[in-house]
Design an enzyme around this catalytic site. Structure first.
Site, PDB file in Angstrom:
ATOM      1  N   ILE A   1      -9.270   8.809   7.734  1.00 59.04           N
ATOM      2  CA  ILE A   1     -10.606   9.304   7.374  1.00 59.04           C
ATOM      3  C   ILE A   1     -11.646   8.262   7.790  1.00 59.04           C
ATOM      4  CG2 ILE A   1     -12.068  10.176   5.493  1.00 59.04           C
ATOM      5  CD1 ILE A   1      -9.516  11.874   5.896  1.00 59.04           C
TER       6      ILE A   1
ATOM      7  N   TYR B   1       0.848  -1.202   0.000  1.00 59.26           N
ATOM      8  CA  TYR B   1       0.000   0.000   0.000  1.00 59.26           C
ATOM      9  C   TYR B   1       0.886   1.255   0.000  1.00 59.26           C
ATOM     10  CZ  TYR B   1      -3.767   3.202   1.320  1.00 59.26           C
ATOM     11  OH  TYR B   1      -4.670   4.237   1.351  1.00 59.26           O
ATOM     12  N   ALA B   2       1.880   1.274   0.898  1.00 60.11           N
ATOM     13  CA  ALA B   2       2.779   2.432   0.984  1.00 60.11           C
ATOM     14  C   ALA B   2       3.496   2.663  -0.349  1.00 60.11           C
ATOM     15  CB  ALA B   2       3.793   2.212   2.104  1.00 60.11           C
TER      16      ALA B   2
END
Ligand code: ADP
Length: 265
Positions: free
Chosen positions: A205, A172-173
């Site tokens: 979020i 993901y990073a």
């Protein structure tokens, strides 16, 4: 700022054709709704046909812009291209703005896998959705934008693409870092055609994906966030509206945090 300039009429997104990927849930859903609330025609692309349909129904019920659902896996170029052409035929207009939001962040028992335990297939899948997915839509709409000599591209990065985050895995990073470089390259390449390309780096979020994890993980992220809370999907959508509006007409190649100060990357 000169008075005439500050009093300049600022048209909204009315009549624009906006493509939002991963528009079926979370941040993408908020972005699709926000564009519709400004009068845009929104193509909602998501691999979940039900989610895309639900968002389009919500947009139509609100009586704002029109919406068209596309059940497409963004990692499949042929399917993306087919979907884009179908949406363009529906609205009778090419895509003016694309928001590449579709993304995945696989966890194992709620935790990110170590690189040493990660299946190569999982690595490829995450790269295929988060990075190649963005290439695929841009490949499908870019030539139309170039011919029109106008367009906006917004790519979804993450604060985890700018600095180490303990709550995500390496795939993901890596994809979210790659999005930042990809965005700069595209801004340089497409700038001469008046196409602006920017990225958004959300912090923590309040989306279904984030709310599904162990509460202690979110509590720790909130503790590290100077504004002391999770962000709202609408707060990310507001930046997407800005980056595709005339108000940001001299902004390109940037990756802007919406993170309440988390990491201040
Ligand atoms: P967030 O809102 O934090 O970006 P979510 O998981 O809530 O994360 O939303 C991501 C959206 O992207 C979901 O609607 C999901 O169905 C969609 N999505 C994920 N992978 C793909 C894919 N390969 N193709 C299209 N849409 C996808």
């Amino acid at each position: 700022m000169a008075l005439e300039s500050s009093l300049r009429y600022r048209p909204s997104h009315a009549g624009r054709h906006v493509l939002v990927t991963g528009g079926g849930a979370g941040i993408g859903r908020a972005i699709a709704m926000a564009f519709a609330s400004r009068g845009a025609n929104v193509s909602v692309m998501d691999w979940s046909a039900d989610s895309a349909q639900e968002v389009c129904n919500a947009i139509r019920e609100a009586g704002r812009g029109d919406a068209y659902p596309l059940s497409v896996d963004v990692s499949d170029y042929a399917a993306v291209e087919r979907g884009v052409r179908e949406a363009e035929a529906h609205f009778g207009a090419p895509v003016d703005s694309v928001v590449n939001n579709a993304g995945i962040s696989p966890k194992h028992g709620g935790l990110p896998a170590s690189v040493c335990d990660m299946a190569p297939e999982e690595w490829n899948r995450v790269v295929g959705v988060n990075l190649t997915g963005a290439f695929n839509t841009i490949r499908a709409v870019g030539d139309g934008m170039r011919r029109a000599r106008r367009g906006h591209i917004v790519n979804m990065s993450s604060v985890a693409g700018k600095t180490h985050s303990p709550v995500v895995a390496c795939h993901y990073a890596a994809t979210k870092s790659a999005i930042i470089g990809f965005t700069k390259h595209l801004a340089a390449e497409l700038g001469p055609y008046d196409i602006r390309v920017n990225a958004i780096a959300p912090g923590r979020i309040e989306t279904p994906m984030v709310l599904a994890v162990d509460a202690a993980i979110n509590d720790e992220q909130v503790r590290l966030t100077p504004l002391g809370r999770l962000g709202k999907p609408d707060e990310v959508a507001d930046l997407a509206l800005y980056l595709t509006s005339d108000e940001s007409s001299f902004v390109t190649g940037q990756t802007i945090d919406v993170a309440g100060g988390l990491y201040m990357t």
